[in-house]
Design a protein around this motif. Structure first.
Motif, PDB file in Angstrom:
ATOM      1  N   ILE A   8       0.835  -1.203   0.000  1.00 20.39           N
ATOM      2  CA  ILE A   8       0.000   0.000   0.000  1.00 20.39           C
ATOM      3  C   ILE A   8       0.869   1.253   0.000  1.00 20.39           C
ATOM      4  N   ILE A   9       1.926   1.244   0.788  1.00 20.65           N
ATOM      5  CA  ILE A   9       2.834   2.398   0.849  1.00 20.65           C
ATOM      6  C   ILE A   9       3.524   2.599  -0.492  1.00 20.65           C
ATOM      7  N   ASP A  10       3.982   1.513  -1.121  1.00 24.28           N
ATOM      8  CA  ASP A  10       4.633   1.622  -2.425  1.00 24.28           C
ATOM      9  C   ASP A  10       3.671   2.184  -3.469  1.00 24.28           C
ATOM     10  N   GLU A  11       2.427   1.718  -3.459  1.00 27.37           N
ATOM     11  CA  GLU A  11       1.427   2.221  -4.397  1.00 27.37           C
ATOM     12  C   GLU A  11       1.155   3.705  -4.158  1.00 27.37           C
ATOM     13  N   ALA A  12       1.072   4.103  -2.891  1.00 32.88           N
ATOM     14  CA  ALA A  12       0.833   5.512  -2.566  1.00 32.88           C
ATOM     15  C   ALA A  12       2.000   6.383  -3.044  1.00 32.88           C
ATOM     16  N   LYS A  13       3.229   5.906  -2.863  1.00 33.96           N
ATOM     17  CA  LYS A  13       4.399   6.662  -3.338  1.00 33.96           C
ATOM     18  C   LYS A  13       4.369   6.808  -4.861  1.00 33.96           C
ATOM     19  N   TYR A  14       4.014   5.730  -5.559  1.00 37.63           N
ATOM     20  CA  TYR A  14       3.947   5.773  -7.015  1.00 37.63           C
ATOM     21  C   TYR A  14       2.904   6.791  -7.467  1.00 37.63           C
ATOM     22  N   ARG A  15       1.716   6.719  -6.866  1.00 40.73           N
ATOM     23  CA  ARG A  15       0.644   7.651  -7.248  1.00 40.73           C
ATOM     24  C   ARG A  15       1.021   9.097  -6.932  1.00 40.73           C
ATOM     25  N   ALA A  16       1.685   9.313  -5.808  1.00 46.52           N
ATOM     26  CA  ALA A  16       2.113  10.662  -5.456  1.00 46.52           C
ATOM     27  C   ALA A  16       3.109  11.178  -6.493  1.00 46.52           C
ATOM     28  N   GLY A  17       4.013  10.319  -6.948  1.00 47.58           N
ATOM     29  CA  GLY A  17       4.969  10.716  -7.982  1.00 47.58           C
ATOM     30  C   GLY A  17       4.277  11.069  -9.283  1.00 47.58           C
ATOM     31  N   GLU A  18       3.278  10.268  -9.664  1.00 49.91           N
ATOM     32  CA  GLU A  18       2.527  10.541 -10.891  1.00 49.91           C
ATOM     33  C   GLU A  18       1.763  11.863 -10.775  1.00 49.91           C
ATOM     34  N   LEU A  19       1.164  12.108  -9.619  1.00 50.58           N
ATOM     35  CA  LEU A  19       0.447  13.375  -9.408  1.00 50.58           C
ATOM     36  C   LEU A  19       1.397  14.559  -9.476  1.00 50.58           C
ATOM     37  N   LYS A  20       2.589  14.403  -8.915  1.00 50.19           N
ATOM     38  CA  LYS A  20       3.583  15.478  -8.938  1.00 50.19           C
ATOM     39  C   LYS A  20       3.980  15.790 -10.379  1.00 50.19           C
ATOM     40  N   LYS A  21       4.180  14.753 -11.188  1.00 52.86           N
ATOM     41  CA  LYS A  21       4.521  14.972 -12.599  1.00 52.86           C
ATOM     42  C   LYS A  21       3.414  15.737 -13.314  1.00 52.86           C
ATOM     43  N   GLU A  22       2.166  15.342 -13.046  1.00 57.83           N
ATOM     44  CA  GLU A  22       1.037  16.013 -13.687  1.00 57.83           C
ATOM     45  C   GLU A  22       0.922  17.470 -13.241  1.00 57.83           C
ATOM     46  N   VAL A  23       1.117  17.711 -11.959  1.00 58.57           N
ATOM     47  CA  VAL A  23       1.069  19.087 -11.447  1.00 58.57           C
ATOM     48  C   VAL A  23       2.185  19.919 -12.070  1.00 58.57           C
ATOM     49  N   ASP A  24       3.376  19.360 -12.158  1.00 59.02           N
ATOM     50  CA  ASP A  24       4.493  20.086 -12.776  1.00 59.02           C
ATOM     51  C   ASP A  24       4.189  20.425 -14.233  1.00 59.02           C
ATOM     52  N   ARG A  25       3.561  19.478 -14.952  1.00 59.35           N
ATOM     53  CA  ARG A  25       3.212  19.714 -16.351  1.00 59.35           C
ATOM     54  C   ARG A  25       2.195  20.852 -16.469  1.00 59.35           C
ATOM     55  N   HIS A  26       1.156  20.814 -15.616  1.00 59.78           N
ATOM     56  CA  HIS A  26       0.145  21.873 -15.643  1.00 59.78           C
ATOM     57  C   HIS A  26       0.754  23.225 -15.270  1.00 59.78           C
ATOM     58  N   LEU A  27       1.634  23.231 -14.310  1.00 62.88           N
ATOM     59  CA  LEU A  27       2.284  24.473 -13.891  1.00 62.88           C
ATOM     60  C   LEU A  27       3.142  25.033 -15.015  1.00 62.88           C
ATOM     61  N   SER A  28       3.861  24.175 -15.694  1.00 63.82           N
ATOM     62  CA  SER A  28       4.691  24.604 -16.814  1.00 63.82           C
ATOM     63  C   SER A  28       3.828  25.198 -17.928  1.00 63.82           C
ATOM     64  N   GLU A  29       2.710  24.534 -18.220  1.00 64.25           N
ATOM     65  CA  GLU A  29       1.793  25.053 -19.242  1.00 64.25           C
ATOM     66  C   GLU A  29       1.232  26.413 -18.831  1.00 64.25           C
ATOM     67  N   ALA A  30       0.865  26.557 -17.568  1.00 68.57           N
ATOM     68  CA  ALA A  30       0.309  27.823 -17.081  1.00 68.57           C
ATOM     69  C   ALA A  30       1.356  28.936 -17.170  1.00 68.57           C
ATOM     70  N   ARG A  31       2.599  28.636 -16.840  1.00 69.39           N
ATOM     71  CA  ARG A  31       3.666  29.637 -16.944  1.00 69.39           C
ATOM     72  C   ARG A  31       3.865  30.067 -18.395  1.00 69.39           C
ATOM     73  N   GLN A  32       3.840  29.090 -19.301  1.00 63.96           N
ATOM     74  CA  GLN A  32       4.018  29.393 -20.721  1.00 63.96           C
ATOM     75  C   GLN A  32       2.891  30.291 -21.217  1.00 63.96           C
ATOM     76  N   LYS A  33       1.652  29.970 -20.841  1.00 69.62           N
ATOM     77  CA  LYS A  33       0.510  30.786 -21.254  1.00 69.62           C
ATOM     78  C   LYS A  33       0.610  32.195 -20.672  1.00 69.62           C
ATOM     79  N   ALA A  34       1.063  32.300 -19.429  1.00 69.92           N
ATOM     80  CA  ALA A  34       1.222  33.615 -18.808  1.00 69.92           C
ATOM     81  C   ALA A  34       2.266  34.432 -19.559  1.00 69.92           C
ATOM     82  N   LYS A  35       3.360  33.797 -19.968  1.00 68.71           N
ATOM     83  CA  LYS A  35       4.397  34.502 -20.738  1.00 68.71           C
ATOM     84  C   LYS A  35       3.838  34.981 -22.076  1.00 68.71           C
ATOM     85  N   GLU A  36       3.041  34.130 -22.722  1.00 70.05           N
ATOM     86  CA  GLU A  36       2.442  34.510 -24.001  1.00 70.05           C
ATOM     87  C   GLU A  36       1.491  35.688 -23.836  1.00 70.05           C
TER      88      GLU A  36
END
Length: 119
Positions: free
Chosen positions: A66-94
């Motif tokens: 359960i702990i390993d699965e939670a760590k994996y999901r947290a990592g996947e969520l972090k990647k998705e958040v980073d991607r959305h943040l990067s997109e938002a920064r790019q749009k703000a620059k534009e």
């Protein structure tokens, strides 16, 4: 109502204690010698300990999974958040670049109007 629940609680507690004492009395007053009784108690204790160790090992394995699965999901969520943040920064620059471009165009247009003063 609370008094009724309290009486039920006392009844069940007494029932449980009476059951345990009755089981112990049955064991100690059984027609076995002390040596046989001690042997039986030791055997049952060993069985209970073995079962407890198995339960602990199983629970430990499941908890690790359960702990390993939670760590994996947290990592996947972090990647998705980073991607959305990067997109938002790019749009703000534009948007900022577009706004600066329009500001520059408006400033140039204002220079072309006779009698206007630049701020």
């Amino acid at each position: 109502m609370a008094e009724h629940e309290s009486q039920q609680g006392h009844f069940f507690m007494g029932f449980l204690i009476g059951g345990v004492l009755g089981a112990l009395a049955g064991i100690f007053f059984a027609p076995k010698s002390g040596k046989e009784l001690r042997s039986d108690i030791k055997e049952k204790g060993s069985e209970v300990l073995k079962d407890a160790k198995e339960i602990y090992a199983d629970a430990s394995t499941k908890a690790k999974a359960i702990i390993d699965e939670a760590k994996y999901r947290a990592g996947e969520l972090k990647k998705e958040v980073d991607r959305h943040l990067s997109e938002a920064r790019q749009k703000a620059k534009e948007i900022l670049a577009c706004g600066e471009k329009k500001e520059g165009e408006a400033s140039e247009s204002a220079k072309d109007i006779p009698g206007s003063t630049e701020v």
